[in-house]
Scaffold this motif. Structure first.
Motif, PDB file in Angstrom:
ATOM      1  N   ALA A   8       0.744  -1.197  -0.164  1.00  0.00           N
ATOM      2  CA  ALA A   8      -0.044   0.094  -0.155  1.00  0.00           C
ATOM      3  C   ALA A   8       0.889   1.151   0.117  1.00  0.00           C
ATOM      4  O   ALA A   8       1.864   1.356   0.568  1.00  0.00           O
ATOM      5  CB  ALA A   8      -0.962  -0.180   1.325  1.00  0.00           C
ATOM      6  N   ALA A   9       0.208   2.140  -0.672  1.00  0.00           N
ATOM      7  CA  ALA A   9       1.029   3.441  -0.693  1.00  0.00           C
ATOM      8  C   ALA A   9       1.105   4.321   0.371  1.00  0.00           C
ATOM      9  O   ALA A   9       0.258   4.154   1.267  1.00  0.00           O
ATOM     10  CB  ALA A   9       0.418   4.443  -1.872  1.00  0.00           C
ATOM     11  N   ARG A  10       2.443   4.693   1.019  1.00  0.00           N
ATOM     12  CA  ARG A  10       2.501   5.416   2.045  1.00  0.00           C
ATOM     13  C   ARG A  10       2.879   7.040   1.502  1.00  0.00           C
ATOM     14  O   ARG A  10       2.620   8.015   2.587  1.00  0.00           O
ATOM     15  CB  ARG A  10       3.928   5.177   2.531  1.00  0.00           C
ATOM     16  N   THR A  11       3.059   7.167   0.439  1.00  0.00           N
ATOM     17  CA  THR A  11       3.283   8.683  -0.088  1.00  0.00           C
ATOM     18  C   THR A  11       2.796   8.902  -1.398  1.00  0.00           C
ATOM     19  O   THR A  11       2.524   7.870  -2.184  1.00  0.00           O
ATOM     20  CB  THR A  11       4.905   9.036  -0.227  1.00  0.00           C
ATOM     21  N   ALA A  12       2.439   9.907  -1.565  1.00  0.00           N
ATOM     22  CA  ALA A  12       1.772  10.376  -3.050  1.00  0.00           C
ATOM     23  C   ALA A  12       2.267  11.714  -3.458  1.00  0.00           C
ATOM     24  O   ALA A  12       2.693  12.687  -2.825  1.00  0.00           O
ATOM     25  CB  ALA A  12       0.410  10.410  -2.968  1.00  0.00           C
ATOM     26  N   LEU A  13       2.434  11.880  -4.864  1.00  0.00           N
ATOM     27  CA  LEU A  13       2.789  13.211  -5.413  1.00  0.00           C
ATOM     28  C   LEU A  13       1.355  13.516  -6.110  1.00  0.00           C
ATOM     29  O   LEU A  13       1.057  12.624  -7.064  1.00  0.00           O
ATOM     30  CB  LEU A  13       3.707  12.982  -6.324  1.00  0.00           C
ATOM     31  N   VAL A  14       0.783  14.674  -6.050  1.00  0.00           N
ATOM     32  CA  VAL A  14      -0.369  15.020  -6.739  1.00  0.00           C
ATOM     33  C   VAL A  14      -0.235  16.283  -7.526  1.00  0.00           C
ATOM     34  O   VAL A  14       0.154  17.410  -7.043  1.00  0.00           O
ATOM     35  CB  VAL A  14      -1.535  15.208  -5.554  1.00  0.00           C
ATOM     36  N   THR A  15      -0.482  16.384  -8.879  1.00  0.00           N
ATOM     37  CA  THR A  15      -0.402  17.475  -9.574  1.00  0.00           C
ATOM     38  C   THR A  15      -1.687  18.332  -9.716  1.00  0.00           C
ATOM     39  O   THR A  15      -2.685  17.698  -9.520  1.00  0.00           O
ATOM     40  CB  THR A  15       0.254  17.379 -10.999  1.00  0.00           C
ATOM     41  N   LEU A  94       2.456   6.740  -4.942  1.00  0.00           N
ATOM     42  CA  LEU A  94       1.672   6.867  -5.739  1.00  0.00           C
ATOM     43  C   LEU A  94       1.654   8.268  -6.597  1.00  0.00           C
ATOM     44  O   LEU A  94       1.774   9.244  -5.850  1.00  0.00           O
ATOM     45  CB  LEU A  94       0.323   6.927  -4.927  1.00  0.00           C
ATOM     46  N   LEU A  95       1.550   8.395  -7.933  1.00  0.00           N
ATOM     47  CA  LEU A  95       1.463   9.337  -8.624  1.00  0.00           C
ATOM     48  C   LEU A  95       0.235   9.666  -9.327  1.00  0.00           C
ATOM     49  O   LEU A  95      -0.308   9.015  -9.712  1.00  0.00           O
ATOM     50  CB  LEU A  95       2.536   9.340  -9.826  1.00  0.00           C
ATOM     51  N   VAL A  96      -0.459  11.057  -8.956  1.00  0.00           N
ATOM     52  CA  VAL A  96      -1.533  11.410  -9.437  1.00  0.00           C
ATOM     53  C   VAL A  96      -1.560  12.262 -10.371  1.00  0.00           C
ATOM     54  O   VAL A  96      -1.069  13.682 -10.137  1.00  0.00           O
ATOM     55  CB  VAL A  96      -2.716  11.761  -8.212  1.00  0.00           C
ATOM     56  N   ASN A  97      -1.576  12.192 -11.683  1.00  0.00           N
ATOM     57  CA  ASN A  97      -1.592  13.323 -12.660  1.00  0.00           C
ATOM     58  C   ASN A  97      -3.158  13.954 -12.950  1.00  0.00           C
ATOM     59  O   ASN A  97      -3.786  13.371 -13.490  1.00  0.00           O
ATOM     60  CB  ASN A  97      -0.996  12.575 -13.907  1.00  0.00           C
ATOM     61  N   ASN A  98      -3.170  14.924 -12.083  1.00  0.00           N
ATOM     62  CA  ASN A  98      -4.389  15.635 -12.049  1.00  0.00           C
ATOM     63  C   ASN A  98      -4.267  17.134 -12.695  1.00  0.00           C
ATOM     64  O   ASN A  98      -5.496  17.234 -13.629  1.00  0.00           O
ATOM     65  CB  ASN A  98      -4.932  15.921 -10.723  1.00  0.00           C
ATOM     66  N   ALA A  99      -3.360  17.593 -12.940  1.00  0.00           N
ATOM     67  CA  ALA A  99      -3.266  18.982 -13.663  1.00  0.00           C
ATOM     68  C   ALA A  99      -3.664  19.013 -14.995  1.00  0.00           C
ATOM     69  O   ALA A  99      -3.422  17.968 -15.749  1.00  0.00           O
ATOM     70  CB  ALA A  99      -1.702  19.482 -13.780  1.00  0.00           C
ATOM     71  N   GLY A 100      -4.599  19.793 -15.447  1.00  0.00           N
ATOM     72  CA  GLY A 100      -5.339  19.850 -16.636  1.00  0.00           C
ATOM     73  C   GLY A 100      -5.829  20.962 -17.020  1.00  0.00           C
ATOM     74  O   GLY A 100      -6.268  21.831 -16.222  1.00  0.00           O
ATOM     75  N   ARG A 101      -6.237  21.196 -18.441  1.00  0.00           N
ATOM     76  CA  ARG A 101      -6.893  22.381 -19.027  1.00  0.00           C
ATOM     77  C   ARG A 101      -7.642  21.838 -20.023  1.00  0.00           C
ATOM     78  O   ARG A 101      -7.434  20.764 -20.821  1.00  0.00           O
ATOM     79  CB  ARG A 101      -5.905  23.703 -19.157  1.00  0.00           C
ATOM     80  N   GLY A 143       7.968  -1.639  -7.354  1.00  0.00           N
ATOM     81  CA  GLY A 143       6.701  -1.150  -7.791  1.00  0.00           C
ATOM     82  C   GLY A 143       6.053   0.067  -7.336  1.00  0.00           C
ATOM     83  O   GLY A 143       6.502   0.662  -6.227  1.00  0.00           O
ATOM     84  N   GLY A 144       4.781   0.251  -7.740  1.00  0.00           N
ATOM     85  CA  GLY A 144       4.268   1.606  -7.266  1.00  0.00           C
ATOM     86  C   GLY A 144       3.001   1.722  -8.213  1.00  0.00           C
ATOM     87  O   GLY A 144       2.596   0.961  -9.107  1.00  0.00           O
ATOM     88  N   ARG A 145       2.175   2.910  -7.937  1.00  0.00           N
ATOM     89  CA  ARG A 145       0.774   3.023  -8.692  1.00  0.00           C
ATOM     90  C   ARG A 145       0.935   4.717  -9.360  1.00  0.00           C
ATOM     91  O   ARG A 145       1.528   5.580  -8.825  1.00  0.00           O
ATOM     92  CB  ARG A 145      -0.191   2.891  -7.626  1.00  0.00           C
ATOM     93  N   VAL A 146       0.301   4.677 -10.354  1.00  0.00           N
ATOM     94  CA  VAL A 146       0.036   5.928 -11.283  1.00  0.00           C
ATOM     95  C   VAL A 146      -1.529   5.945 -11.423  1.00  0.00           C
ATOM     96  O   VAL A 146      -2.086   4.936 -11.975  1.00  0.00           O
ATOM     97  CB  VAL A 146       0.996   5.866 -12.612  1.00  0.00           C
ATOM     98  N   VAL A 147      -2.181   7.084 -11.298  1.00  0.00           N
ATOM     99  CA  VAL A 147      -3.397   7.466 -11.570  1.00  0.00           C
ATOM    100  C   VAL A 147      -3.524   8.552 -12.590  1.00  0.00           C
ATOM    101  O   VAL A 147      -2.798   9.569 -12.045  1.00  0.00           O
ATOM    102  CB  VAL A 147      -4.315   7.541 -10.317  1.00  0.00           C
ATOM    103  N   ASP A 148      -3.805   8.578 -13.686  1.00  0.00           N
ATOM    104  CA  ASP A 148      -4.224   9.614 -14.521  1.00  0.00           C
ATOM    105  C   ASP A 148      -5.685   9.900 -14.236  1.00  0.00           C
ATOM    106  O   ASP A 148      -6.489   9.123 -14.527  1.00  0.00           O
ATOM    107  CB  ASP A 148      -4.216   9.279 -15.921  1.00  0.00           C
ATOM    108  N   VAL A 149      -6.080  11.199 -13.922  1.00  0.00           N
ATOM    109  CA  VAL A 149      -7.103  11.771 -13.997  1.00  0.00           C
ATOM    110  C   VAL A 149      -7.731  12.020 -15.540  1.00  0.00           C
ATOM    111  O   VAL A 149      -7.187  13.027 -16.052  1.00  0.00           O
ATOM    112  CB  VAL A 149      -7.177  13.124 -12.985  1.00  0.00           C
ATOM    113  N   ASN A 150      -8.591  11.194 -16.064  1.00  0.00           N
ATOM    114  CA  ASN A 150      -8.751  11.311 -17.463  1.00  0.00           C
ATOM    115  C   ASN A 150     -10.279  11.878 -17.371  1.00  0.00           C
ATOM    116  O   ASN A 150     -10.775  12.450 -16.698  1.00  0.00           O
ATOM    117  CB  ASN A 150      -8.836   9.972 -17.887  1.00  0.00           C
ATOM    118  N   SER A 151     -10.955  11.525 -18.564  1.00  0.00           N
ATOM    119  CA  SER A 151     -12.260  11.929 -18.806  1.00  0.00           C
ATOM    120  C   SER A 151     -13.026  11.049 -19.763  1.00  0.00           C
ATOM    121  O   SER A 151     -12.459  10.467 -20.485  1.00  0.00           O
ATOM    122  CB  SER A 151     -11.981  13.477 -19.349  1.00  0.00           C
TER     123      SER A 151
END
Length: 283
Positions: A8-15, A94-101, A143-151
């Motif tokens: 399980a993730a202990r740390t995250a980076l959120v854009t 955990l990487l969360v790619n959220n930045a978008g326009r 290992g690790g996890r990537v989440v892309d905030v998609n649409s």
């Protein structure tokens, strides 16, 4: 923990962490017990969200950065991955790619060329750069996890906002590439569509001018927290839409059996007699 499982993730980076979905996810992950690196361009807003994370008893690292700038992204990731004794998080699980326009809601032939490309840079180049700098250390740790905030815009054709349409489709393909290339080394990747959440971006869009019902952002927070825990690793590579999916419903789908291209971006055959069909659906 099962053999081959990713902790399980202990740390995250959120854009894009200063407002809307990004802020909600960052705070939700803090509530779930994660320390969080926060990336965005607005330094003052970053400081406020960082304070909110710390109020929850977690470590917050505020990193002002434009996600389309390679050098700035590399430096930010290095700071986040630095040892705790040096002011970092000690790694990013955990990487969360959220930045978008989004671009102006006009057909392609009326689009402003500079705006069009800026949208693609933010929505595709940004996640590429973050993954390019975050994933190697993830793999080195097992290992690790990537989440892309998609649409939903990544799954169907649109008559306007072609840059957004193109970029979210490309982001789906980018995520699926990461899954295929990295799953054997412990990388888990998820394309999460948050539905139509009331944010500054959606509030400015003509297509939502008369909307009265919005998707609660808490559904996205719940989904990302479940991903962070490892509870949904069997769904790596999937497109997930929180208007229809919950962690529980996804687990049930896995239990009923899935194929190698479940929830993946595909070109579909014209009909059952299409000679191209087996090639389109068989790989």
């Amino acid at each position: 923990m099962a053999e081959g499982a990713v902790p399980a993730a202990r740390t995250a980076l959120v854009t894009g962490a200063t407002r809307g979905i990004g802020r909600a996810v960052a705070l939700g992950l803090a509530d779930a017990g994660l320390d969080v690196a926060l990336l965005a361009r607005d330094e003052a807003r970053l400081a406020r969200v960082a304070a909110e994370v710390r109020d929850r008893g977690r470590t917050a690292l505020a990193l002002p950065v434009d996600v389309t700038e390679p050098g700035a992204v590399a430096e930010a990731v290095a700071r986040a991955e630095a040892p705790v004794a040096d002011g970092g998080l000690g790694g990013i699980d955990l990487l969360v790619n959220n930045a978008g326009r989004i671009d102006t809601e006009v057909p392609l032939w009326e689009a402003d060329a500079d705006e069009w490309w800026q949208v693609v840079e933010t929505n595709v180049r940004g996640p590429f750069l973050l993954a390019r700098h975050v994933v190697p250390a993830m793999l080195a740790r097992g290992g690790g996890r990537v989440v892309d905030v998609n649409s939903g815009a990544g799954t169907h054709d649109m008559a306007v906002a072609s840059a957004y349409n193109v970029s979210k489709t490309a982001l789906l393909r980018l995520g699926h590439h990461l899954h295929v290339a990295g799953t054997g080394s412990g990388l888990r990747v998820f394309e999460v569509a948050p539905g139509t959440v009331a944010t500054d971006m959606t509030g400015s869009m003509a297509m939502h001018a008369d909307r009265t019902e919005w998707t609660p952002v808490e559904r996205t927070v719940e989904m990302v927290a479940a991903i962070a825990s490892g509870d949904l690793d069997a769904c790596s590579g999937w497109y997930v839409r929180v208007t229809h999916d919950t962690p529980s419903s996804l687990r049930k789908l896995v239990e009923t059996g899935t194929g190698p291209t479940s929830r993946h971006l595909r070109v579909l055959p014209a009909n059952g007699s299409d000679r191209l069909g087996p090639d389109l659906t068989g790989r």
